[in-house]
Design a protein around this motif. Structure first.
Motif, PDB file in Angstrom:
ATOM      1  N   ALA A  41      -8.289   5.862  14.397  1.00  0.00           N
ATOM      2  CA  ALA A  41      -7.742   4.422  14.470  1.00  0.00           C
ATOM      3  C   ALA A  41      -8.985   3.613  15.005  1.00  0.00           C
ATOM      4  O   ALA A  41      -9.094   2.427  14.553  1.00  0.00           O
ATOM      5  N   CYS A  87     -11.253   2.289  12.130  1.00  0.00           N
ATOM      6  CA  CYS A  87     -10.525   1.132  11.453  1.00  0.00           C
ATOM      7  C   CYS A  87     -11.534  -0.173  11.923  1.00  0.00           C
ATOM      8  O   CYS A  87     -11.718  -0.933  11.073  1.00  0.00           O
ATOM      9  N   LEU A 110      -2.884   6.193  19.632  1.00  0.00           N
ATOM     10  CA  LEU A 110      -2.415   5.636  18.231  1.00  0.00           C
ATOM     11  C   LEU A 110      -3.051   6.635  17.257  1.00  0.00           C
ATOM     12  O   LEU A 110      -2.227   6.864  16.354  1.00  0.00           O
ATOM     13  N   SER A 111      -4.248   6.800  17.259  1.00  0.00           N
ATOM     14  CA  SER A 111      -4.857   7.821  16.377  1.00  0.00           C
ATOM     15  C   SER A 111      -4.154   9.260  16.114  1.00  0.00           C
ATOM     16  O   SER A 111      -3.821   9.763  15.180  1.00  0.00           O
ATOM     17  N   SER A 112      -3.923   9.533  17.388  1.00  0.00           N
ATOM     18  CA  SER A 112      -3.146  11.149  17.574  1.00  0.00           C
ATOM     19  C   SER A 112      -1.908  10.997  17.029  1.00  0.00           C
ATOM     20  O   SER A 112      -1.506  11.905  16.141  1.00  0.00           O
ATOM     21  N   TRP A 129      -0.829   8.904  14.731  1.00  0.00           N
ATOM     22  CA  TRP A 129      -0.779   8.453  13.638  1.00  0.00           C
ATOM     23  C   TRP A 129      -1.020   9.809  12.764  1.00  0.00           C
ATOM     24  O   TRP A 129      -0.481  10.200  11.719  1.00  0.00           O
ATOM     25  N   ALA A 130      -1.771  10.803  13.160  1.00  0.00           N
ATOM     26  CA  ALA A 130      -2.392  12.024  12.742  1.00  0.00           C
ATOM     27  C   ALA A 130      -1.019  12.818  12.787  1.00  0.00           C
ATOM     28  O   ALA A 130      -0.996  13.768  11.806  1.00  0.00           O
ATOM     29  N   ARG A 171       2.173  12.241  12.799  1.00  0.00           N
ATOM     30  CA  ARG A 171       3.347  11.711  12.289  1.00  0.00           C
ATOM     31  C   ARG A 171       4.009  12.514  11.256  1.00  0.00           C
ATOM     32  O   ARG A 171       3.288  12.878  10.414  1.00  0.00           O
ATOM     33  N   ARG A 191       5.222  13.603   7.637  1.00  0.00           N
ATOM     34  CA  ARG A 191       4.991  12.904   6.304  1.00  0.00           C
ATOM     35  C   ARG A 191       5.548  13.852   5.311  1.00  0.00           C
ATOM     36  O   ARG A 191       5.749  14.959   5.733  1.00  0.00           O
ATOM     37  N   GLN A 244      -6.470  17.182  12.368  1.00  0.00           N
ATOM     38  CA  GLN A 244      -5.421  16.889  12.996  1.00  0.00           C
ATOM     39  C   GLN A 244      -5.504  17.729  14.117  1.00  0.00           C
ATOM     40  O   GLN A 244      -5.319  17.125  15.229  1.00  0.00           O
TER      41      GLN A 244
END
Lengths: 502, 126
Positions: free
Chosen positions: A332, A335, A461-463, A465-466, A468, A470, A488
């Protein structure tokens, strides 16, 4: 004797080369199962009943896993369950053995003569209802059994030496006593009554032994896993020191330089320090410390940031691309990555709303700071653009350029990247120092707390996101799959502590 | 954006006995002739960044590209000594005074001292 011969054959199978065992199906499944079980039982050398069988199988399974050599004897589908089903009837079969055997049992009850103890115990079980017993009630079986036991004795001694089991031997001796006693009782006339009681007692013992053995097997597994873990850690340490790439962060699975690995480690430590500094700031603000005391904490936080810029400078000398590609930071944060770090004007933009109340002069100062950092960022970005353009021209090459020469020139140009990252970090450092200068001590404390929390949230947020859920996880190439997972894992392990604040 | 090229410098130089001049003296002289003077090398991207910074602020610096000067090497060495760094360029002079390289220029811009300096030297008119 035919049975004897066959017994020997299967014996040799069940001995050193266990994996062949299942290929041999001597007689009935019962006999085969019997062969299997006796080897385990002898291994145990204790009472020949359900519990012993169970524990022998469990331990044998553990040993096989530890050896990583052969498939367990009972790998055939459902075999363990099937054999377990047979256990209740197992002891009963032996009860039908002729009295002669009990004598041999009696003779050798002294030391670790597992063999004879086994057969004696087997004999003392009193249950005439075994289905197996109906099939294999010949004395041949008994003799064959004993021969097998004898021949397997060597093997058992070895095996029991390998896996030091004091428990079973204790069980053995403990179980011996009641068995001994029962031997006498077994020869009484009211067989059905005793049989039921004995059966119940035996099953109780089995259950107890089963759970003890399971526990032991589990502990053994833990021990071996622990050893493996320390080995892996040592490997990791060694590889890291050699600058190899482990648990990588790039889909191309490239090597990470030792400078980069070192920086990553230092950065991780810096992040931990960051949390500490932030809690100090928080505590200082909540405790309403005097300005003097708070100033010390605030200046400490500034030094903390000075430290990371210094470390980045060192890393930029050896591996600037590691910094510019943002591989040292979270996804994140990547970005918003600008020249290997955060963009100062973005930070100020974020802070402006959070820093109220400010005096008019302070507001002017902050806006002016934002403006000048924007200009500096623009200048650096344009300089970098020119560098990139120049590099493109070099790599594309002209009509008459020598390959090696071309590479040398390109390398020289790429090296200029270090200068830009250094200037960008310099800009970041200057911005933070200027902020400190514009704000009062309390405002500065709050400001840095806001900054720390902001980046902490970005990392969280990055963690998230990784990790989540899928749908598409597996891809064709094993390498990229593995590295994705590792990424991850690496990221969540690096940044999991950021959740502590939320 | 306008800045003098090596041509004007080349034009300037023959009027003096250039070989007799100490490079440092030449630097000082050149620096005092314009409000903002930057010594660069043509391929240097950081020099480009510094130029862009001033131009972005509305300043027209005078730029001297040392690789186009026959005695550029000497000047480079003199600048290295002045700056105390292994890279001579970019070297920025404002109002005849040495400011430094990119890091010093940016630092002074961030802490708000660059603009007053520029105004003082007459490079910026509000």
């Amino acid at each position: 004797m035919a049975s004897h011969t066959i017994g020997e054959t299967s014996l040799s199978d069940s001995g050193p080369s266990n994996h062949h065992h299942h290929h041999h199906v001597p007689y009935a499944a019962a006999l085969h199962g019997m062969n299997t079980h006796t080897s385990f039982i002898n291994q145990e050398g204790s009472a020949f009943d359900f519990g012993e069988l169970e524990e022998a199988i469990v331990l044998h399974g553990v040993k096989i896993r530890n050896d990583e050599a052969k498939a367990p004897l009972f790998t055939a589908a459902g075999r363990p369950a099937a054999t377990l089903e047979m256990f209740p009837s197992w002891p009963m079969r032996f009860q039908q053995t002729p009295r002669g055997s009990s004598k041999s049992g009696g003779e050798s009850t002294d030391s670790g003569s597992a063999l004879n103890t086994l057969s004696s115990k087997a004999e003392t079980q009193l249950e005439p209802e075994s289905p197996i017993s109906k099939k294999a009630s010949s004395s041949d079986h008994q003799a064959f059994e004993q021969d097998q036991l004898r021949l397997q004795h060597q093997q058992q001694v070895e095996m029991s030496n390998d896996t030091s089991r004091t428990g079973p031997s204790q069980n053995q001796s403990a179980a011996k006593q009641p068995q001994e006693k029962r031997k006498g009782a077994g020869s009484t006339s009211d067989k059905p009554q005793d049989a039921k009681t004995l059966r119940r007692l035996a099953q109780n013992r089995e259950a107890a032994r089963k759970s003890r053995l399971r526990k032991k097997a589990y502990v053994q597994q833990l021990e071996s896993s622990r050893i493996k873990l320390t080995q892996l850690e040592q490997e990791l340490q060694r590889a890291r020191s050699q600058g190899l790439f482990l648990g990588g962060c790039s889909a191309t699975a490239g090597n990470i330089s030792s400078a980069a690995a070192m920086f990553d480690m230092e950065y991780a430590r810096w992040l931990e320090d960051d949390l500490r500094h932030m809690s100090e700031l928080r505590a200082g603000l909540n405790a309403h410390l005097s300005d003097g005391d708070l100033r010390i904490i605030v200046d400490g936080y500034i030094s903390h940031y000075d430290e990371i810029f210094r470390l980045k400078g060192v890393a930029a000398k050896s591996d600037v691309l590691h910094l510019t590609t943002g591989m040292w930071t979270t996804a994140a944060e990547r970005c918003f990555l600008w020249m290997g770090g955060f963009k100062p004007s973005d930070l100020i933009k974020m802070l402006i709303s959070q820093l109220d109340p400010l005096t008019e002069q302070q507001v002017m100062g902050i806006y002016s700071l934002q403006h000048s950092s924007q200009q500096a960022e623009e200048a650096l970005s344009q300089g970098l653009e020119q560098l990139q353009q120049s590099l493109i021209e070099t790599i594309a090459g002209g009509p008459a350029i020598d390959g090696m020469q071309q590479m040398v020139v390109a390398l020289g140009k790429l090296a200029n990247l270090e200068g830009f990252v250094r200037q960008a970090d310099n800009l970041r450092q200057q911005t933070l120092h200027r902020l400190r200068h514009i704000l009062t001590v309390r405002q500065a404390a709050r400001c840095f707390l806001v900054i720390g929390e902001y980046y902490g949230r970005l990392r969280a947020l990055s963690s998230l996101w990784a990790s989540r859920p899928r749908e598409t996880v597996i891809c064709d190439q094993e390498n990229s799959c593995q590295t994705t997972t590792d990424l991850q894992m690496v990221q969540s392990s690096q940044h999991h502590h950021h959740f502590a604040n939320y | 954006m306008q800045y003098q090229t090596a041509d004007s410098w080349g034009f300037y130089v023959p009027m003096r006995s250039r070989n007799m001049e100490d490079p440092l003296e030449r630097v000082a002289k050149l620096a005092s002739e314009s409000a903002v003077v930057i010594f660069t090398l043509s391929g240097c991207c950081m020099c480009h960044a510094v130029k862009r910074l001033f131009c972005g602020m509305g300043v027209n610096p005078t730029v001297y590209e040392l690789d186009h000067d026959p005695r550029g090497k000497e000047i480079e060495r003199a600048l290295m000594r002045l700056l105390g760094s292994s890279s001579a360029v970019p070297a920025v002079f404002i109002g005849g005074k040495l400011i430094g390289s990119m890091d010093r220029v940016m630092a002074s811009h961030i802490n708000g001292s660059l603009v007053p300096l520029l105004k003082e030297a007459g490079a910026l008119w509000l």
